[in-house]
Design a protein around this motif. Structure first.
Motif, PDB file in Angstrom:
ATOM      1  N   LEU A 132     -27.611  19.624  -2.491  1.00 12.28           N
ATOM      2  CA  LEU A 132     -27.143  20.946  -2.098  1.00 12.28           C
ATOM      3  C   LEU A 132     -28.339  21.873  -2.169  1.00 12.28           C
ATOM      4  CD1 LEU A 132     -25.159  23.301  -1.559  1.00 12.28           C
ATOM      5  CD2 LEU A 132     -24.718  23.360  -4.040  1.00 12.28           C
ATOM      6  N   LYS A 133     -28.751  22.398  -1.023  1.00 11.15           N
ATOM      7  CA  LYS A 133     -29.846  23.370  -0.971  1.00 11.15           C
ATOM      8  C   LYS A 133     -29.214  24.733  -0.761  1.00 11.15           C
ATOM      9  CE  LYS A 133     -34.117  24.553   1.450  1.00 11.15           C
ATOM     10  NZ  LYS A 133     -33.792  25.983   1.553  1.00 11.15           N
ATOM     11  N   ALA A 134     -29.509  25.675  -1.652  1.00 16.62           N
ATOM     12  CA  ALA A 134     -28.846  26.978  -1.588  1.00 16.62           C
ATOM     13  C   ALA A 134     -29.805  28.091  -1.978  1.00 16.62           C
ATOM     14  CB  ALA A 134     -27.620  26.981  -2.511  1.00 16.62           C
ATOM     15  N   ASP A 135     -29.494  29.285  -1.518  1.00 19.50           N
ATOM     16  CA  ASP A 135     -30.183  30.462  -2.033  1.00 19.50           C
ATOM     17  C   ASP A 135     -29.213  31.635  -2.049  1.00 19.50           C
ATOM     18  OD1 ASP A 135     -30.110  31.660   0.479  1.00 19.50           O
ATOM     19  OD2 ASP A 135     -32.214  31.366   0.906  1.00 19.50           O
ATOM     20  N   ILE A 136     -29.625  32.693  -2.723  1.00 18.68           N
ATOM     21  CA  ILE A 136     -28.759  33.858  -2.910  1.00 18.68           C
ATOM     22  C   ILE A 136     -29.130  34.912  -1.885  1.00 18.68           C
ATOM     23  CG2 ILE A 136     -28.163  35.719  -4.510  1.00 18.68           C
ATOM     24  CD1 ILE A 136     -28.627  33.608  -6.746  1.00 18.68           C
ATOM     25  N   LYS A 137     -28.126  35.440  -1.222  1.00 23.64           N
ATOM     26  CA  LYS A 137     -28.350  36.395  -0.139  1.00 23.64           C
ATOM     27  C   LYS A 137     -28.911  37.711  -0.684  1.00 23.64           C
ATOM     28  CE  LYS A 137     -26.141  38.217   4.006  1.00 23.64           C
ATOM     29  NZ  LYS A 137     -24.903  38.226   4.822  1.00 23.64           N
ATOM     30  N   LYS A 138     -30.087  38.092  -0.175  1.00 23.57           N
ATOM     31  CA  LYS A 138     -30.732  39.354  -0.556  1.00 23.57           C
ATOM     32  C   LYS A 138     -30.737  39.531  -2.078  1.00 23.57           C
ATOM     33  CE  LYS A 138     -31.168  40.525   3.790  1.00 23.57           C
ATOM     34  NZ  LYS A 138     -32.508  40.512   4.453  1.00 23.57           N
ATOM     35  N   PHE A 139     -31.333  38.571  -2.754  1.00 23.30           N
ATOM     36  CA  PHE A 139     -31.245  38.537  -4.214  1.00 23.30           C
ATOM     37  C   PHE A 139     -31.821  39.786  -4.870  1.00 23.30           C
ATOM     38  CE2 PHE A 139     -33.396  37.087  -8.245  1.00 23.30           C
ATOM     39  CZ  PHE A 139     -32.258  37.196  -9.023  1.00 23.30           C
ATOM     40  N   PHE A 140     -33.084  40.111  -4.606  1.00 25.59           N
ATOM     41  CA  PHE A 140     -33.697  41.259  -5.285  1.00 25.59           C
ATOM     42  C   PHE A 140     -32.999  42.578  -4.943  1.00 25.59           C
ATOM     43  CE2 PHE A 140     -37.074  38.191  -6.020  1.00 25.59           C
ATOM     44  CZ  PHE A 140     -37.463  38.501  -7.311  1.00 25.59           C
ATOM     45  N   PRO A 141     -32.637  42.830  -3.687  1.00 23.37           N
ATOM     46  CA  PRO A 141     -31.890  44.063  -3.402  1.00 23.37           C
ATOM     47  C   PRO A 141     -30.494  44.088  -4.026  1.00 23.37           C
ATOM     48  CG  PRO A 141     -32.922  43.224  -1.409  1.00 23.37           C
ATOM     49  CD  PRO A 141     -33.050  42.150  -2.446  1.00 23.37           C
ATOM     50  N   GLY A 200     -42.441  42.112  -6.239  1.00 20.88           N
ATOM     51  CA  GLY A 200     -43.877  42.345  -6.425  1.00 20.88           C
ATOM     52  C   GLY A 200     -44.262  42.721  -7.841  1.00 20.88           C
ATOM     53  N   ASN A 201     -43.330  43.306  -8.602  1.00 17.09           N
ATOM     54  CA  ASN A 201     -43.630  43.649  -9.994  1.00 17.09           C
ATOM     55  C   ASN A 201     -43.648  42.406 -10.879  1.00 17.09           C
ATOM     56  OD1 ASN A 201     -43.747  46.338  -9.438  1.00 17.09           O
ATOM     57  ND2 ASN A 201     -41.836  46.885 -10.464  1.00 17.09           N
ATOM     58  N   GLN A 202     -44.523  42.391 -11.866  1.00 24.74           N
ATOM     59  CA  GLN A 202     -44.487  41.362 -12.892  1.00 24.74           C
ATOM     60  C   GLN A 202     -43.133  41.366 -13.593  1.00 24.74           C
ATOM     61  OE1 GLN A 202     -46.537  39.022 -13.809  1.00 24.74           O
ATOM     62  NE2 GLN A 202     -45.760  38.404 -15.813  1.00 24.74           N
ATOM     63  N   THR A 203     -42.613  42.548 -13.877  1.00 23.91           N
ATOM     64  CA  THR A 203     -41.314  42.640 -14.545  1.00 23.91           C
ATOM     65  C   THR A 203     -40.202  42.108 -13.653  1.00 23.91           C
ATOM     66  OG1 THR A 203     -41.281  44.942 -13.793  1.00 23.91           O
ATOM     67  CG2 THR A 203     -41.839  44.553 -16.101  1.00 23.91           C
ATOM     68  N   SER A 204     -40.291  42.309 -12.342  1.00 23.30           N
ATOM     69  CA  SER A 204     -39.235  41.856 -11.441  1.00 23.30           C
ATOM     70  C   SER A 204     -39.099  40.340 -11.471  1.00 23.30           C
ATOM     71  CB  SER A 204     -39.507  42.331 -10.013  1.00 23.30           C
ATOM     72  OG  SER A 204     -39.495  43.739  -9.943  1.00 23.30           O
ATOM     73  N   GLN A 205     -40.221  39.635 -11.532  1.00 22.74           N
ATOM     74  CA  GLN A 205     -40.158  38.170 -11.590  1.00 22.74           C
ATOM     75  C   GLN A 205     -39.508  37.712 -12.898  1.00 22.74           C
ATOM     76  OE1 GLN A 205     -41.110  36.772  -8.707  1.00 22.74           O
ATOM     77  NE2 GLN A 205     -41.646  38.842  -8.079  1.00 22.74           N
ATOM     78  N   PHE A 206     -39.857  38.399 -13.981  1.00 21.80           N
ATOM     79  CA  PHE A 206     -39.249  38.074 -15.274  1.00 21.80           C
ATOM     80  C   PHE A 206     -37.760  38.420 -15.265  1.00 21.80           C
ATOM     81  CE2 PHE A 206     -38.087  39.971 -19.473  1.00 21.80           C
ATOM     82  CZ  PHE A 206     -37.931  38.778 -20.162  1.00 21.80           C
ATOM     83  N   PHE A 207     -37.408  39.602 -14.755  1.00 19.50           N
ATOM     84  CA  PHE A 207     -36.008  40.003 -14.691  1.00 19.50           C
ATOM     85  C   PHE A 207     -35.191  39.021 -13.857  1.00 19.50           C
ATOM     86  CE2 PHE A 207     -37.279  44.768 -15.174  1.00 19.50           C
ATOM     87  CZ  PHE A 207     -37.394  44.595 -16.544  1.00 19.50           C
ATOM     88  N   ALA A 208     -35.783  38.476 -12.787  1.00 23.41           N
ATOM     89  CA  ALA A 208     -35.075  37.504 -11.950  1.00 23.41           C
ATOM     90  C   ALA A 208     -34.686  36.272 -12.759  1.00 23.41           C
ATOM     91  CB  ALA A 208     -35.949  37.108 -10.763  1.00 23.41           C
ATOM     92  N   ASN A 209     -35.602  35.796 -13.613  1.00 22.54           N
ATOM     93  CA  ASN A 209     -35.284  34.631 -14.442  1.00 22.54           C
ATOM     94  C   ASN A 209     -34.194  34.951 -15.451  1.00 22.54           C
ATOM     95  OD1 ASN A 209     -36.960  32.701 -13.275  1.00 22.54           O
ATOM     96  ND2 ASN A 209     -38.715  33.257 -14.527  1.00 22.54           N
ATOM     97  N   VAL A 210     -34.221  36.159 -16.001  1.00 18.78           N
ATOM     98  CA  VAL A 210     -33.169  36.566 -16.941  1.00 18.78           C
ATOM     99  C   VAL A 210     -31.819  36.642 -16.225  1.00 18.78           C
ATOM    100  CG1 VAL A 210     -32.347  38.445 -18.413  1.00 18.78           C
ATOM    101  CG2 VAL A 210     -34.762  37.797 -18.460  1.00 18.78           C
ATOM    102  N   VAL A 229     -33.035  22.049  -9.666  1.00 20.69           N
ATOM    103  CA  VAL A 229     -34.335  22.717  -9.637  1.00 20.69           C
ATOM    104  C   VAL A 229     -34.116  24.124  -9.093  1.00 20.69           C
ATOM    105  CG1 VAL A 229     -36.684  22.710  -8.721  1.00 20.69           C
ATOM    106  CG2 VAL A 229     -35.514  20.541  -9.132  1.00 20.69           C
ATOM    107  N   ARG A 230     -34.671  25.128  -9.764  1.00 21.65           N
ATOM    108  CA  ARG A 230     -34.598  26.495  -9.244  1.00 21.65           C
ATOM    109  C   ARG A 230     -35.980  27.136  -9.227  1.00 21.65           C
ATOM    110  NH1 ARG A 230     -34.474  31.571 -11.168  1.00 21.65           N
ATOM    111  NH2 ARG A 230     -34.070  31.011 -13.344  1.00 21.65           N
ATOM    112  N   TYR A 231     -36.274  27.839  -8.113  1.00 22.55           N
ATOM    113  CA  TYR A 231     -37.480  28.657  -8.007  1.00 22.55           C
ATOM    114  C   TYR A 231     -37.051  30.012  -7.476  1.00 22.55           C
ATOM    115  CZ  TYR A 231     -42.333  29.933  -7.361  1.00 22.55           C
ATOM    116  OH  TYR A 231     -43.555  30.564  -7.471  1.00 22.55           O
ATOM    117  N   VAL A 232     -37.068  31.031  -8.327  1.00 21.40           N
ATOM    118  CA  VAL A 232     -36.505  32.362  -8.065  1.00 21.40           C
ATOM    119  C   VAL A 232     -35.049  32.158  -7.648  1.00 21.40           C
ATOM    120  CG1 VAL A 232     -36.878  34.626  -7.039  1.00 21.40           C
ATOM    121  CG2 VAL A 232     -38.827  33.110  -7.345  1.00 21.40           C
ATOM    122  N   ASP A 233     -34.667  32.513  -6.411  1.00 16.87           N
ATOM    123  CA  ASP A 233     -33.261  32.385  -6.030  1.00 16.87           C
ATOM    124  C   ASP A 233     -33.006  31.190  -5.118  1.00 16.87           C
ATOM    125  OD1 ASP A 233     -34.742  33.850  -4.047  1.00 16.87           O
ATOM    126  OD2 ASP A 233     -32.847  34.284  -3.040  1.00 16.87           O
TER     127      ASP A 233
END
Length: 355
Positions: A132-141, A200-210, A229-233
């Motif tokens: 199953l290959k999936a991603d989240i629609k407009k994850f950061f926004p 683009g923020n360092q914090t945004s990448q960390f917040f995404a994992n949280v 396996v997950r890489y961001v969304d």
């Protein structure tokens, strides 16, 4: 769950800010804003320390631009002094959250990264028949500010640190408008709930994992899926049972609803691993890896653009070398020896003739 306090003094200490600045400037030291900050580094860091200590620190405005490859996205760049604060914050928080992150989350973590994620994907492709290959629609926004703050507060009880976290989240610049309606929403919900953090923020990448850590544990622990396996969304779930993955997709959709997230319906599909898995810029098979034709065509187009810029004298060869080596580092992770030889046999850079 253990909650951590007494973090503030270490976070705003000159030593932590100095280490954060040294990390933030890597690969960027010749940019004007970075050079100006480090020209008076000690004064700039003490000024940041005083602002944080007095709670007068206010993030500056973002500079935003749009990229179109591999897909259209708005990228936002914070002022350099804010990037130093972002690194100072994540230096303290990442070790705390790292202890409970799963091993198969690969984005923006020490010892992980895209190539490790691709290796893990291929390992699972050799063990399972379907994915199953999936991603989240407009994850950061779509990331909801209140939900994100609550997730961080589950482990952090230091009020000063949570103040800074809130300061950074609340100063996110406007993101792409989202019109997703969730159960319990009314006409005012979309206006009242703030959502979206800048890519683009360092914090945004960390917040995404949280933000997606509960999803990781839901799939791995509650559903018992070992091949994940997950890489961001972007994420992959493997199984020998195609029907199980179709059912799991629906369970994931339901699980994501309280987080105010949605799967991308057009990109969440179950397929056979032997047909190849498109993931992180590769087409991955159990026995080998290829670069998608789109990636190769993009590289050819960039080379033509660089040749024109170099011929006109607007681009230095050392800049070209860095860009080409970056692509080569990506291409070498796939079975591309003949492709690389064929490409570089035809690439030439020369200055235009002058009268």
């Amino acid at each position: 769950m253990k909650r951590y306090g007494n973090l503030w003094e270490e976070l705003i200490s000159f030593e932590n800010l100095l280490r954060a600045a040294n990390t933030a400037k890597k690969g960027k030291r010749f940019r004007p804003a970075v050079a100006a900050f480090h020209f008076q580094q000690e004064r700039a860091l003490w000024h940041l320390h005083e602002e944080l200590s007095a709670k007068t620190y206010t993030p500056g405005p973002y500079r935003s631009f749009t990229i179109y490859e591999p897909k259209e996205r708005q990228i936002s760049a914070a002022p350099y002094r804010d990037r130093v604060v972002h690194h100072a914050l994540t230096r303290i928080l990442e070790p705390i959250f790292e202890r409970t992150f799963i091993a198969d989350s690969y984005a923006c973590r020490k010892g992980k990264g895209t190539h490790a994620a691709v290796d893990r994907c291929q390992e699972f492709a050799r063990r399972y028949r379907y994915v199953l290959k999936a991603d989240i629609k407009k994850f950061f926004p779509s990331m909801d500010h209140e939900i994100l703050k609550a997730q961080l507060a589950r482990k952090i009880k230091d009020r000063d640190v949570l103040w800074l976290v809130g300061r950074i989240i609340d100063h996110s610049n406007p993101q792409e408008a989202m019109l997703h309606i969730f159960p319990g929403d009314d006409l005012f919900t979309l206006a009242e709930r703030r959502r979206g953090i800048p890519i683009g923020n360092q914090t945004s990448q960390f917040f995404a994992n949280v933000y997606l850590d509960p999803l990781d544990h839901f799939i791995k622990d509650r559903l018992g899926m070992k091949g994940y396996v997950r890489y961001v969304d972007d994420f992959l779930v493997f199984s020998d049972n195609k029907g199980q993955l179709s059912e799991l997709r629906e369970q994931i959709k339901e699980f994501l609803t309280p987080s105010r997230l949605r799967l991308h319906s057009g990109k969440s599909v179950v397929s056979r691993v032997k047909d190849g898995i498109r993931f992180l810029g590769y087409r991955i098979f159990p026995t080998h890896r290829l670069l998608p034709k789109k990636n190769v065509n993009q590289f050819r187009r960039r080379v033509r653009e660089m040749q024109e810029e170099y011929a006109a004298g607007r681009l230095l060869f050392r800049e070209i070398h860095g860009r080409i080596m970056s692509w080569l580092g990506h291409a070498r992770q796939a079975n591309t020896y003949r492709l690389r030889c064929r490409l570089f046999d035809t690439i030439r850079f020369q200055r235009a003739a002058t009268e």
